[in-house]
Write a protein that holds these residues in place. Structure first.
Motif, PDB file in Angstrom:
ATOM      1  N   ARG A  93       0.832  -1.215   0.000  1.00  0.00           N
ATOM      2  CA  ARG A  93       0.000   0.000   0.000  1.00  0.00           C
ATOM      3  C   ARG A  93       0.860   1.256   0.000  1.00  0.00           C
ATOM      4  NH1 ARG A  93      -2.990  -3.070   3.877  1.00  0.00           N
ATOM      5  NH2 ARG A  93      -2.067  -1.838   5.532  1.00  0.00           N
ATOM      6  N   LEU A 151       2.517   1.705  -3.478  1.00  0.00           N
ATOM      7  CA  LEU A 151       1.550   2.203  -4.461  1.00  0.00           C
ATOM      8  C   LEU A 151       1.240   3.685  -4.239  1.00  0.00           C
ATOM      9  CD1 LEU A 151      -0.872  -0.837  -4.632  1.00  0.00           C
ATOM     10  CD2 LEU A 151       0.613  -0.006  -6.483  1.00  0.00           C
ATOM     11  N   GLU A 152       1.107   4.087  -2.989  1.00  0.00           N
ATOM     12  CA  GLU A 152       0.832   5.502  -2.700  1.00  0.00           C
ATOM     13  C   GLU A 152       2.003   6.384  -3.090  1.00  0.00           C
ATOM     14  OE1 GLU A 152      -1.101   8.973  -1.619  1.00  0.00           O
ATOM     15  OE2 GLU A 152      -1.906   6.968  -2.038  1.00  0.00           O
ATOM     16  N   THR A 183       4.202   5.757  -5.408  1.00  0.00           N
ATOM     17  CA  THR A 183       4.204   5.769  -6.871  1.00  0.00           C
ATOM     18  C   THR A 183       3.131   6.721  -7.398  1.00  0.00           C
ATOM     19  OG1 THR A 183       5.039   3.506  -6.934  1.00  0.00           O
ATOM     20  CG2 THR A 183       3.971   4.328  -8.928  1.00  0.00           C
ATOM     21  N   ARG A 184       1.946   6.685  -6.797  1.00  0.00           N
ATOM     22  CA  ARG A 184       0.856   7.590  -7.206  1.00  0.00           C
ATOM     23  C   ARG A 184       1.279   9.053  -7.084  1.00  0.00           C
ATOM     24  NH1 ARG A 184      -3.160  10.620  -5.356  1.00  0.00           N
ATOM     25  NH2 ARG A 184      -2.748  10.305  -3.166  1.00  0.00           N
ATOM     26  N   ARG A 185       2.116   9.345  -6.112  1.00  0.00           N
ATOM     27  CA  ARG A 185       2.577  10.713  -5.884  1.00  0.00           C
ATOM     28  C   ARG A 185       3.860  11.043  -6.645  1.00  0.00           C
ATOM     29  NH1 ARG A 185       0.799  12.932  -0.458  1.00  0.00           N
ATOM     30  NH2 ARG A 185      -0.986  11.650   0.092  1.00  0.00           N
TER      31      ARG A 185
END
Length: 103
Positions: free
Chosen positions: A31, A34-35, A37-39
């Motif tokens: 998690r 992924l967060e 990477t999203r940022r």
């Protein structure tokens, strides 16, 4: 020595003694990754700091981590960079054996 010049180092600590601990740690790491990477933040793990018998205690002392119930189990460099090279992996169906299917 491999972290010289790194501006941001992150480390993860927590229970890591049983299979249930490992699964929960993996979920949390997934998690978090992924967060990040999203940022737009890239992550470069430093597994050798965890597995190297000399480097591990040195890092623990340096950052004041615990080796008890909240022990250090993952270290990574964080930063922004060009798109990293694609990692070519074997599809899950190519390594998972048995009747279970992975969708």
């Amino acid at each position: 020595n491999g972290m010289r010049g790194s501006r941001t180092i992150a480390w993860w600590t927590g229970p890591f003694d049983s299979p249930d601990d490992w699964i929960e740690a993996g979920r949390m790491l997934g998690r978090t990754w992924l967060e990040l990477t999203r940022r737009g933040v890239s992550i470069h793990p430093f597994g050798s700091i965890i597995t190297n018998r000399e480097a591990h205690p040195q890092f623990v002392r340096k950052v004041g981590a615990s080796e008890g119930a909240g022990r250090l189990w993952f270290v990574a460099r964080l930063g922004r960079s060009d798109t990293p090279p694609r990692s070519y992996r074997v599809p899950a169906g190519g390594i998972v054996m048995g009747e279970a299917s992975i969708g």
